[in-house]
Scaffold this active site. Structure first.
Site, PDB file in Angstrom:
ATOM      1  N   CYS A 248     -44.823   1.852  -5.601  1.00  0.00           N
ATOM      2  CA  CYS A 248     -43.967   0.840  -6.220  1.00  0.00           C
ATOM      3  C   CYS A 248     -43.921  -0.427  -5.375  1.00  0.00           C
ATOM      4  CB  CYS A 248     -42.545   1.375  -6.399  1.00  0.00           C
ATOM      5  SG  CYS A 248     -41.717   1.817  -4.861  1.00  0.00           S
ATOM      6  N   SER A 249     -44.409  -0.344  -4.143  1.00  0.00           N
ATOM      7  CA  SER A 249     -44.426  -1.505  -3.246  1.00  0.00           C
ATOM      8  C   SER A 249     -45.762  -2.230  -3.246  1.00  0.00           C
ATOM      9  CB  SER A 249     -44.085  -1.062  -1.820  1.00  0.00           C
ATOM     10  OG  SER A 249     -42.793  -0.515  -1.761  1.00  0.00           O
TER      11      SER A 249
END
Length: 466
Positions: A248-249
């Site tokens: 998600c980063s």
């Protein structure tokens, strides 16, 4: 949901509750630490780590084996560094000035919902934190993540057997699970931790159980005219391609100021980033009937490029696609999370315009998670921190490696990043051990500390009058 399914989940939680009660009643810091160490070694032992990584890629079709091995190792090693020597049993604070003594107490039974993108590293992180704080934990993996989670728990229990630790401290919802089983776990656990699907996040927050759930990522990174372009391009490439952008980063957009745009495009090319100037060549294949194409998401570069029909259009050795676009919002899918080696590129007039573009991207998707900047101007991260609805501003770093904790920054190692009220979350920090513990306070009487009215209101009266 059938009565049998309800009974199955309730029986698992009952076993966990009984095991946790004994763990706490007979507890010690050493016992909690050993249980956490056992779970950590279960995933970090090299042969088991490799097996879990291979199983994860084979069964989920997401990511790649070398990077999952690295993720399993570094995320767990970093977590163990963070919790080493941390007091989570007995008196953890005694303050004579306030007369308050704080005693650490477990939460009880943790219910953890974990995603298929990190079916080994995320449950391991939750399990280690839970055990460190004296809890039991029941994991509910996504359907594709079940085989990896089963293997991980088998390794953990083998380590537990060496030390005589109760196997029921760590369990999972068996089989491929169901929304109904997960819902029951959410309802009867003492604390819920949810990473992944935003539908699961919403269910967690409406379950009636205290919940720690995290928002969606959609990272935008600014590259300004003062940046070291070669270094920025290399870091973005390393981060964007790691585990095939399952994190998600992972950067989803880069916002480049006009003054160095062409030079940065060249720098990206040097690191394997192929510029696509006609976005329809990507959008026409990356989304199928409104959904991300499973043949393209979280795939190795050559497979993704083939799925998008671009093999003949990009250089041999291309590592990721950098796609030019201008649009932001629901009608512009490239402005959102892509879960693939596709990086959207925006051209900004100057730094102020880049901040404006980044803000619009975050307000569309990913608010509260994190943004990044590559710049030599020390004042500009502060501008971002005040202008963007975000919990983290990552400065001159490979975003994927920095956001969830790094050996070269001070963030706690985690795979779950809270996004604050911007992302609809109860926390704005990286999920870490402190979230898995509560305290009982002994409160003793101290000398009175009562101010006069003048102490409080004197300056106000001077300005506003009585």
């Amino acid at each position: 949901m059938t009565d049998q399914a309800i009974a199955e989940v309730e029986a698992i939680v009952a076993r966990a509750r009984a095991a946790q009660s004994k763990f706490e009643n007979n507890g010690s810091q050493k016992a909690y630490d050993r249980a956490a160490e056992a779970a950590a070694w279960a995933i970090m032992e090299p042969a088991r780590n490799r097996h879990l990584a291979e199983l994860a890629v084979e069964t989920t079709g997401l990511g790649n084996v070398p990077d999952k091995i690295t993720k399993n190792h570094r995320k767990t090693l970093g977590l163990m560094r963070d919790i080493k020597g941390v007091a989570t049993f007995g008196v953890i604070k005694d303050d004579p000035a306030t007369g308050i003594t704080e005693i650490a107490r477990p939460m009880g039974v943790i219910g953890a919902v974990v995603p298929s993108t990190n079916p080994g590293a995320t449950p391991a992180n939750n399990i280690i934190n839970a055990l460190k704080c004296g809890n039991a934990i029941v994991v509910s993996p996504s359907p594709k993540g079940v085989p990896t989670c089963e293997a991980l728990l088998g390794y953990i229990k083998a380590e537990f057997d060496k030390l005589g630790i109760d196997r029921n401290l760590v369990q999972m919802i068996p089989g491929r699970g169901s929304k109904e089983k997960t819902q029951r776990l959410l309802e009867i656990a003492d604390l819920i931790v949810v990473t992944g699907s935003q539908n699961n996040v919403k269910r967690a927050y409406t379950s009636g159980t205290p919940a720690l759930a995290v928002g969606a990522g959609n990272v935008a990174v600014i590259v300004d005219e003062t940046a070291d372009l070669a270094a920025a391009a290399e870091k973005i490439k390393a981060s964007k391609t790691f585990d095939n952008a399952t994190s998600c980063s992972s950067e989803n957009a880069v916002v480049v100021v006009d003054a160095i745009y062409d030079d940065f495009v060249d720098a990206m090319a040097q690191t394997g980033g192929a510029l696509i100037t006609d976005e329809t060549k990507v959008t026409s294949k990356l989304w199928v009937k409104g959904h991300l194409n499973p043949q393209a998401i979280a795939q190795d570069a050559d497979n993704m490029i083939a799925a998008l029909g671009l093999t003949e259009e990009v250089p041999v050795g291309t590592e990721y696609l950098a796609v030019e676009t201008k649009g932001i919002g629901p009608n512009h899918p490239l402005s959102g999370e892509k879960l693939s080696r596709v990086l959207t590129v925006y051209r900004a007039k100057d730094f102020d315009d880049a901040v404006d573009v980044t803000q619009k991207i975050q307000l569309h998707q990913g608010a509260g998670h994190s943004v990044g900047i590559h710049s030599a101007d020390p004042s500009r991260p502060m501008v971002l921190a005040n202008a963007i609805p975000t919990s983290r501003v990552i400065v001159n770093q490979a975003h994927t490696f920095a956001t969830g904790g790094s050996f070269t920054n001070g963030m706690p190692f985690s795979l779950s990043m809270g996004c604050g009220s911007w992302g609809g979350n109860s926390i704005d920090t990286n999920l870490h051990w402190r979230h898995f513990i509560q305290t009982t306070k002994i409160v003793r009487e101290i000398p009175a500390n009562e101010p006069t009215l003048d102490d409080i209101f004197g300056p106000y009266w001077d300005e506003a009058g009585k």
